[in-house]
Scaffold this motif. Structure first.
Motif, PDB file in Angstrom:
ATOM      1  N   ALA A 376       0.830  -1.202   0.000  1.00  0.00           N
ATOM      2  CA  ALA A 376       0.000   0.000   0.000  1.00  0.00           C
ATOM      3  C   ALA A 376       0.868   1.257   0.000  1.00  0.00           C
ATOM      4  O   ALA A 376       0.555   2.257  -0.658  1.00  0.00           O
ATOM      5  N   THR A 377       1.979   1.211   0.720  1.00  0.00           N
ATOM      6  CA  THR A 377       2.906   2.341   0.737  1.00  0.00           C
ATOM      7  C   THR A 377       3.459   2.619  -0.660  1.00  0.00           C
ATOM      8  O   THR A 377       3.511   3.768  -1.119  1.00  0.00           O
ATOM      9  N   GLY A 378       3.867   1.538  -1.358  1.00  0.00           N
ATOM     10  CA  GLY A 378       4.382   1.716  -2.710  1.00  0.00           C
ATOM     11  C   GLY A 378       3.338   2.290  -3.653  1.00  0.00           C
ATOM     12  O   GLY A 378       3.637   3.162  -4.476  1.00  0.00           O
ATOM     13  N   LEU A 379       2.099   1.816  -3.536  1.00  0.00           N
ATOM     14  CA  LEU A 379       1.030   2.342  -4.388  1.00  0.00           C
ATOM     15  C   LEU A 379       0.781   3.819  -4.109  1.00  0.00           C
ATOM     16  O   LEU A 379       0.513   4.610  -5.019  1.00  0.00           O
ATOM     17  N   ASN A 380       0.884   4.214  -2.841  1.00  0.00           N
ATOM     18  CA  ASN A 380       0.729   5.623  -2.492  1.00  0.00           C
ATOM     19  C   ASN A 380       1.844   6.464  -3.111  1.00  0.00           C
ATOM     20  O   ASN A 380       1.611   7.532  -3.674  1.00  0.00           O
ATOM     21  N   MET A 381       3.080   5.960  -3.017  1.00  0.00           N
ATOM     22  CA  MET A 381       4.206   6.711  -3.565  1.00  0.00           C
ATOM     23  C   MET A 381       4.183   6.729  -5.090  1.00  0.00           C
ATOM     24  O   MET A 381       4.711   7.650  -5.716  1.00  0.00           O
ATOM     25  N   SER A 382       3.541   5.704  -5.702  1.00  0.00           N
ATOM     26  CA  SER A 382       3.401   5.698  -7.156  1.00  0.00           C
ATOM     27  C   SER A 382       2.294   6.622  -7.635  1.00  0.00           C
ATOM     28  O   SER A 382       2.124   6.791  -8.847  1.00  0.00           O
ATOM     29  N   GLY A 383       1.514   7.159  -6.707  1.00  0.00           N
ATOM     30  CA  GLY A 383       0.470   8.112  -7.085  1.00  0.00           C
ATOM     31  C   GLY A 383      -0.884   7.496  -7.329  1.00  0.00           C
ATOM     32  O   GLY A 383      -1.776   8.168  -7.862  1.00  0.00           O
ATOM     33  N   VAL A 384      -1.081   6.208  -6.950  1.00  0.00           N
ATOM     34  CA  VAL A 384      -2.384   5.581  -7.154  1.00  0.00           C
ATOM     35  C   VAL A 384      -3.442   6.255  -6.287  1.00  0.00           C
ATOM     36  O   VAL A 384      -4.589   6.419  -6.694  1.00  0.00           O
ATOM     37  N   PHE A 385      -3.079   6.633  -5.064  1.00  0.00           N
ATOM     38  CA  PHE A 385      -3.985   7.368  -4.184  1.00  0.00           C
ATOM     39  C   PHE A 385      -3.144   8.307  -3.334  1.00  0.00           C
ATOM     40  O   PHE A 385      -1.911   8.246  -3.336  1.00  0.00           O
ATOM     41  N   SER A 386      -3.798   9.200  -2.603  1.00  0.00           N
ATOM     42  CA  SER A 386      -3.103  10.211  -1.810  1.00  0.00           C
ATOM     43  C   SER A 386      -3.536  10.117  -0.360  1.00  0.00           C
ATOM     44  O   SER A 386      -4.634   9.653  -0.039  1.00  0.00           O
TER      45      SER A 386
END
Length: 675
Positions: A376-386
């Protein structure tokens, strides 16, 4: 054939009057397709009152294994008994160290290949005839109990090494010895300390095998923590651990030079201070400081830092004391926010210990959850969600305020607006806080806050440094996205750890959870970018997906199928006469495959529901102890051992299910009842 030829050659030498040096004395073998068992000695002749070694030798076929004195989660140890001549004495089996065999969520302690189980025999007279009876269990996909009777005559004469003597030497090297050092176990069973004279130096890895069933969970090889003259090993508390009794077992220590020594220990209960060696702590603090510094380059933090630096530049004409107080207030705010975060995580750790997490990374549940958090952290840093939308603007507004209070609260808000960027470090900090002592956890978080505040505090000493800051730009977003990939890599590594702990089932649950985390993050990002009525709908779907993902953690703890009845041929015939479908499970407490199949294929809710709906009677035959009724049932189905699963549909021929059973195999047979 080779051994027969050697014996024939020895007989020929004796016929010519030439003594055959070191000829083998070995009993007639007991042979199956799984193992060859014999009784052997380390000498060809004995003297009255002398001691020698005898042993049960098991030459196991490839893929088969048998068990140690503590078999672990399943299995049963071999047994060797002698019909002793008058005055003779024999010791218990001198068990060599085993290996760990993991199958799904279960761990056993076993042997493979060519195994020797020695005893020390004291003969009162010579010659002597050894008469022994042995039982042993061999397992692969199925478990088969075997037994044999052995007889071996030893002539009187001078003790001389037999052909099998090297086998005894090799077994002795793998047999634990009593140590001169001391062993202590913490009262909660979580730490084993080895200390005192005789402790090997330069130990790089260690393994502990508990002497009693269920005292500890099956923890594999680990790197011990060296502290002063001590070695500390982390253990996983077992269900039968007694906090008022010594912990017995075998510890195997391997040095950097490759020397491995096994020791039989009895660890007394005692208080062991937390393991916080200075050098690892220093590395941890340096990593925390570096992580805090790196946060200053994140898009969510950099604007706050830049605006505050410009404010300092405007104060360049003011006295140095005013500038330092501004910077000090900001630094205190940042460190206070990180310390508060650390306190929350320490409280979570306390709650985790209260529910028995123990040494957390030995818990597949905890490792799976951390893998999901890192994904989930990686997805956040990839810009999937904020995370923390809109807070940056608030931080920027407060950063423009004058005075020490404004600087202090700006420091607090700098940590808040850094949430999307600190998530990756929070994941690692969570694991560290749950595994480290409270004081260490607080110190790590405080140093991370100091790292975040350090550039600003440095500019307080030289305000003109603010002009050297790079301008915010697209490079910060690229850096943040690039840092997502170490998070994905860490999540994959943790899934591999789960595979070592639980096998394929754990990997399936962890992988399904990663898909759930990805879908939840995608829906959350969709909700954040949408408006109107679709926004609450997207948030609702994201919440439902997140809860469904967390529900996966409950798999594996579900109760077993409907209450079973003991198997008897009469009960089976009665149920068939009533027209009921019957599922027969032939199992044993020592059968690892049986226990895994019951956990994976017979415990799921879908199987229990299908049995209830179709009114399937569930009969279980327990072959833990020899039972002629079950033995006959196995022979009727051309089986030598368990597991055996037979499904009896009404009015049809019985169906023998695979020995490696799946949930689908069972449900498929129940579904056919409707056709």
């Amino acid at each position: 054939m080779k051994k027969f030829g050697a014996r024939l050659a020895a007989a020929g030498l004796l016929a010519l009057g030439i003594p055959a040096a070191g000829h083998a004395l070995e009993s007639a073998p007991v042979t199956s397709s799984r193992a060859v068992a014999t009784l052997v000695t380390n000498t060809d002749a004995i003297q009255a009152g002398g001691q020698f070694k005898a042993a049960l030798r098991l030459q196991l076929a490839p893929g088969w294994h048998t068990y140690w004195q503590n078999p672990g989660d399943a299995g049963v140890a071999a047994d060797l008994t002698f019909d002793l001549p008058p005055g003779a004495k024999v010791s218990p089996i001198e068990w060599p160290v085993p290996i760990r065999v993991a199958e799904g969520p279960l761990t056993t302690f076993a042997y493979t290949g060519d195994l020797l189980l020695p005893v020390t025999f004291t003969a009162a007279s010579a010659p002597v005839t050894l008469t022994a009876h042995a039982t042993w269990l061999v397992c692969r996909d199925i478990c088969v109990p075997e037994q044999g009777d052995f007889k071996l005559a030893l002539p009187a004469g001078t003790l001389s090494p037999s052909a099998e003597a090297p086998l005894f030497t090799a077994a002795a090297a793998r047999t634990p010895v009593s140590p001169t050092f001391h062993a202590t176990v913490s009262t909660d069973g979580g730490i084993l300390r080895l200390s005192g004279p005789g402790l090997p130096q330069g130990v790089t890895s260690a393994q502990f095998f508990p002497g009693g069933d269920g005292q500890t969970e099956g923890v594999g090889s680990q790197t011990p923590i060296a502290r002063d003259q001590d070695l500390l090993l982390h253990l996983a508390l077992g269900t039968t651990f007694d906090p008022h009794a010594p912990l017995t077992g075998v510890v195997i220590l391997t040095t950097g030079s490759g020397v491995t020594k096994p020791f039989a220990i009895s660890a007394a209960q005692g208080s062991i201070p937390a393991a916080t060696p200075p050098q690892p702590l220093m590395f941890l603090l340096l990593a925390a400081l570096g992580g805090g510094l790196l946060l200053n380059l994140m898009p969510c933090v950099f604007p706050v830092l830049a605006m505050k630096a410009m404010a300092l530049a405007r104060l360049s004409a003011a006295d140095r004391r005013t500038v330092r107080l501004e910077a000090g207030s900001y630094t205190v705010g940042v460190v206070a926010a990180f310390a508060a975060l650390g306190a929350v995580l320490i409280a979570l750790r306390g709650a985790g210990q209260a529910v028995g997490w123990g040494f957390q990374f030995q818990s597949p549940l905890f490792v799976t959850l951390v893998a999901w958090v890192l994904c989930a952290t990686g997805l956040n840093m990839s810009g999937v969600f904020s995370i923390g939308e809109g807070v940056t603007g608030t931080g920027q507004a407060l950063a423009a305020r004058r005075g020490h209070a404004g600087s202090f609260f700006t420091g607090l808000l700098a940590v808040v607006v850094a949430t999307p960027c600190t998530a990756s470090f929070m994941g690692a900090a969570l694991a560290g806080a749950l595994a480290a002592p409270p004081a260490t956890a607080l110190l790590v978080f405080a140093v991370m806050g100091l790292g975040l505040a350090l550039p600003y505090a440095s500019m307080a000493a030289a305000p003109r440094l603010a002009g050297l800051l790079p301008r915010p730009g697209r490079w910060m977003t690229t850096l943040r996205q690039a840092l997502a990939f170490p998070m994905y890599g860490a999540a994959v590594w943790l899934v591999w750890v789960v595979s070592q702990q639980t096998g394929p089932t754990g990997v399936l649950i962890a992988g399904a959870g990663l898909v759930g985390v990805g879908f939840t993050a995608w829906m959350l990002g969709t909700a954040q970018s949408s408006s109107g009525r679709s926004r609450p709908v997207a948030y609702g779907v994201a919440s439902a997906a997140g809860l469904a993902t967390l529900a996966l953690l409950t798999i594996g703890t579900t109760p077993g199928p409907e209450t079973s009845e003991p198997f008897t041929p009469a009960r089976l015939a009665q149920l068939q006469g009533e027209g009921r479908p019957v599922f027969v499970n032939m199992t044993a407490a020592w059968c690892l495959s049986c226990l895994v199949n019951e956990r994976i294929a017979l415990s799921p809710t879908a199987v229990r529901a299908a049995f209830d709906h179709a009114k399937v009677a569930y009969l279980k035959g327990d072959w833990t102890k020899q039972d002629p009724t079950i033995s006959n049932f196995l022979r009727e189905h051309d089986r030598d051992g368990v597991p055996l699963y037979v499904f009896y549909p009404p009015g049809r021929d019985p169906v023998v299910l695979p020995q490696i059973l799946s949930e689908g195999d069972v449900l498929q047979q129940v579904a056919k009842l409707g056709s």
